[in-house]
Structures are given as C-alpha cells and as structure tokens.
Design a protein around this motif. Sequence first.
Motif, PDB file in Angstrom:
ATOM      1  N   GLN A   1       0.626  -1.204   0.175  1.00  0.00           N
ATOM      2  CA  GLN A   1      -0.078   0.142  -0.028  1.00  0.00           C
ATOM      3  C   GLN A   1       0.872   1.294  -0.086  1.00  0.00           C
ATOM      4  OE1 GLN A   1      -2.784  -0.096   3.157  1.00  0.00           O
ATOM      5  NE2 GLN A   1      -3.370   2.314   3.033  1.00  0.00           N
ATOM      6  N   TRP A   2       1.930   1.506   0.939  1.00  0.00           N
ATOM      7  CA  TRP A   2       2.514   2.413   0.976  1.00  0.00           C
ATOM      8  C   TRP A   2       4.114   2.254   0.718  1.00  0.00           C
ATOM      9  CZ3 TRP A   2       0.364   4.156   6.394  1.00  0.00           C
ATOM     10  CH2 TRP A   2      -1.072   4.536   6.323  1.00  0.00           C
TER      11      TRP A   2
ATOM     12  N   ASP B   1     -10.659   6.209   1.610  1.00  0.00           N
ATOM     13  CA  ASP B   1     -10.291   5.108   0.719  1.00  0.00           C
ATOM     14  C   ASP B   1      -9.460   4.397   1.183  1.00  0.00           C
ATOM     15  OD1 ASP B   1      -7.378   5.987  -0.286  1.00  0.00           O
ATOM     16  OD2 ASP B   1      -8.297   7.812  -0.318  1.00  0.00           O
TER      17      ASP B   1
ATOM     18  N   PHE C   1      -7.116   0.521   0.657  1.00  0.00           N
ATOM     19  CA  PHE C   1      -6.251  -0.268  -0.281  1.00  0.00           C
ATOM     20  C   PHE C   1      -6.894  -1.619  -0.221  1.00  0.00           C
ATOM     21  CE2 PHE C   1      -2.242  -2.576  -1.385  1.00  0.00           C
ATOM     22  CZ  PHE C   1      -2.313  -2.323  -2.724  1.00  0.00           C
ATOM     23  N   SER C   2      -7.303  -2.146  -1.632  1.00  0.00           N
ATOM     24  CA  SER C   2      -8.079  -3.455  -1.686  1.00  0.00           C
ATOM     25  C   SER C   2      -7.191  -4.539  -1.172  1.00  0.00           C
ATOM     26  CB  SER C   2      -8.477  -3.528  -3.231  1.00  0.00           C
ATOM     27  OG  SER C   2      -7.068  -3.631  -4.100  1.00  0.00           O
TER      28      SER C   2
ATOM     29  N   ASN D   1      -5.448  -4.670   1.497  1.00  0.00           N
ATOM     30  CA  ASN D   1      -5.272  -4.463   3.017  1.00  0.00           C
ATOM     31  C   ASN D   1      -6.497  -5.183   3.681  1.00  0.00           C
ATOM     32  OD1 ASN D   1      -4.842  -3.635   5.738  1.00  0.00           O
ATOM     33  ND2 ASN D   1      -3.768  -1.668   5.214  1.00  0.00           N
TER      34      ASN D   1
ATOM     35  N   THR E   1      -8.401   3.892  -8.980  1.00  0.00           N
ATOM     36  CA  THR E   1      -7.234   3.291  -8.994  1.00  0.00           C
ATOM     37  C   THR E   1      -6.067   4.493  -8.636  1.00  0.00           C
ATOM     38  OG1 THR E   1      -7.750   1.854 -10.745  1.00  0.00           O
ATOM     39  CG2 THR E   1      -5.227   2.244 -10.530  1.00  0.00           C
TER      40      THR E   1
ATOM     41  N   LYS F   1      -0.473   2.756  -6.516  1.00  0.00           N
ATOM     42  CA  LYS F   1      -0.213   1.660  -5.907  1.00  0.00           C
ATOM     43  C   LYS F   1      -1.417   0.511  -6.292  1.00  0.00           C
ATOM     44  CE  LYS F   1       2.955   0.879  -3.385  1.00  0.00           C
ATOM     45  NZ  LYS F   1       4.334   0.285  -3.666  1.00  0.00           N
TER      46      LYS F   1
ATOM     47  N   PHE G   1      -8.168   1.002  -5.138  1.00  0.00           N
ATOM     48  CA  PHE G   1      -8.637   1.484  -3.737  1.00  0.00           C
ATOM     49  C   PHE G   1     -10.140   1.474  -3.730  1.00  0.00           C
ATOM     50  CE2 PHE G   1      -4.309   2.468  -3.541  1.00  0.00           C
ATOM     51  CZ  PHE G   1      -3.867   2.771  -2.290  1.00  0.00           C
TER      52      PHE G   1
END
Length: 173
Positions: free
Chosen positions: A41-42, A136, A138-139, A141, A160, A163, A166
């Motif tokens: 994600q990050w 939002d 992250f898909s 996570n 999108t 990364k 989302f």
Amino acid sequence: MTQSSRPLNIAFRKASVNDLDEIVRLFRAAVRRMDEQDIPQWDEIYPSAEVLADDLARNELYAGTAEGRIVCAFALSPRCDPEYTLGAWRRPDARYCVIHRLCVHPSFQHRRAAAQAMAFIEDRLRSQGVESVRLDAFSLNPYALRLYERLGYEKTGEVTFRKGLFYLYEKTL
C-alpha cells in the motif's frame, strides 16, 4: 492478558511540530510491517515526510498517544483526491470530512488502536456538525477493509491510485 494484547487507553490530540519526527518514524515502521505482510500500500514515496508535514501545516494531522508514545496518526480534511468524484456517495450533498493515512505503529497493532481512532474521529466530526465520513482503503489491505466494514462504512466505488485498486467508503454520522 499480556501487555501486548491489552487494549490501549489512547489520548487523541492535534499533532504539533514536535511530533513530526516520531510520526514519520511511525509511518516508516508501518511500511516495513506492511511489506512483511505483502501489503504494498505505502512505500518510500508515499506517505512521505513532506506529505505529513503538509498535513501538519494545514492543522489536519492528529496523534494518538499511549504509554508515553505516539501509537497512531491520521489526517482529517475537507479535501479529497479528484478521483473521489467517481464515488457513488450515499449523501452527495452532505457536509463531509475525509480520513487520510490512518496508521498504527506495529508495536501497538492488535490492541484496538485503529478502532479507538475511528471512534474519536466519528465523535469529533459529529460534534462539529459533519454529516458524513469518507475515506479510501487499499484493496489488498484486509485489516483496513475489515475495520471499516465492521464499523459500518459502505463501499461506494473503486479508484486506481499509483499502488493499485482502492475502495471508496462512506459512513453517515
């Protein structure tokens, strides 16, 4: 119950300039933990120290403290990314606020810090007359997705970012 599993008693407040270095270290530690969990994600690009300093300069950065440390941080803002226009918001005309970058230090995860932060956020915004919370997630996570869905946030779309995919979420207060 062990120290590491005992729920925290977190005090939330606006972050100060003196908190910034510790908050940056918190995010870097979280990025390392997410990398270990295959949650891309990050990274070193986002969220950067500059992004967090901008949150602070806009008076939008918050810190949650417990046991003498900053255990979590997040930003609350009336602003959102342009991609949010793609959301099928349940309350499109409501006064809303956006949660950005909710992050818990790995040493304090699994102790309800994120849930406490969300309760603080919702209470604070409700008291300010905010009608809706948006964010939002992250898909990839699963921890964040479970948290928001358990707390009653409804998926309103997908966007999108750099990364990946989302999900947009909203909750009426």
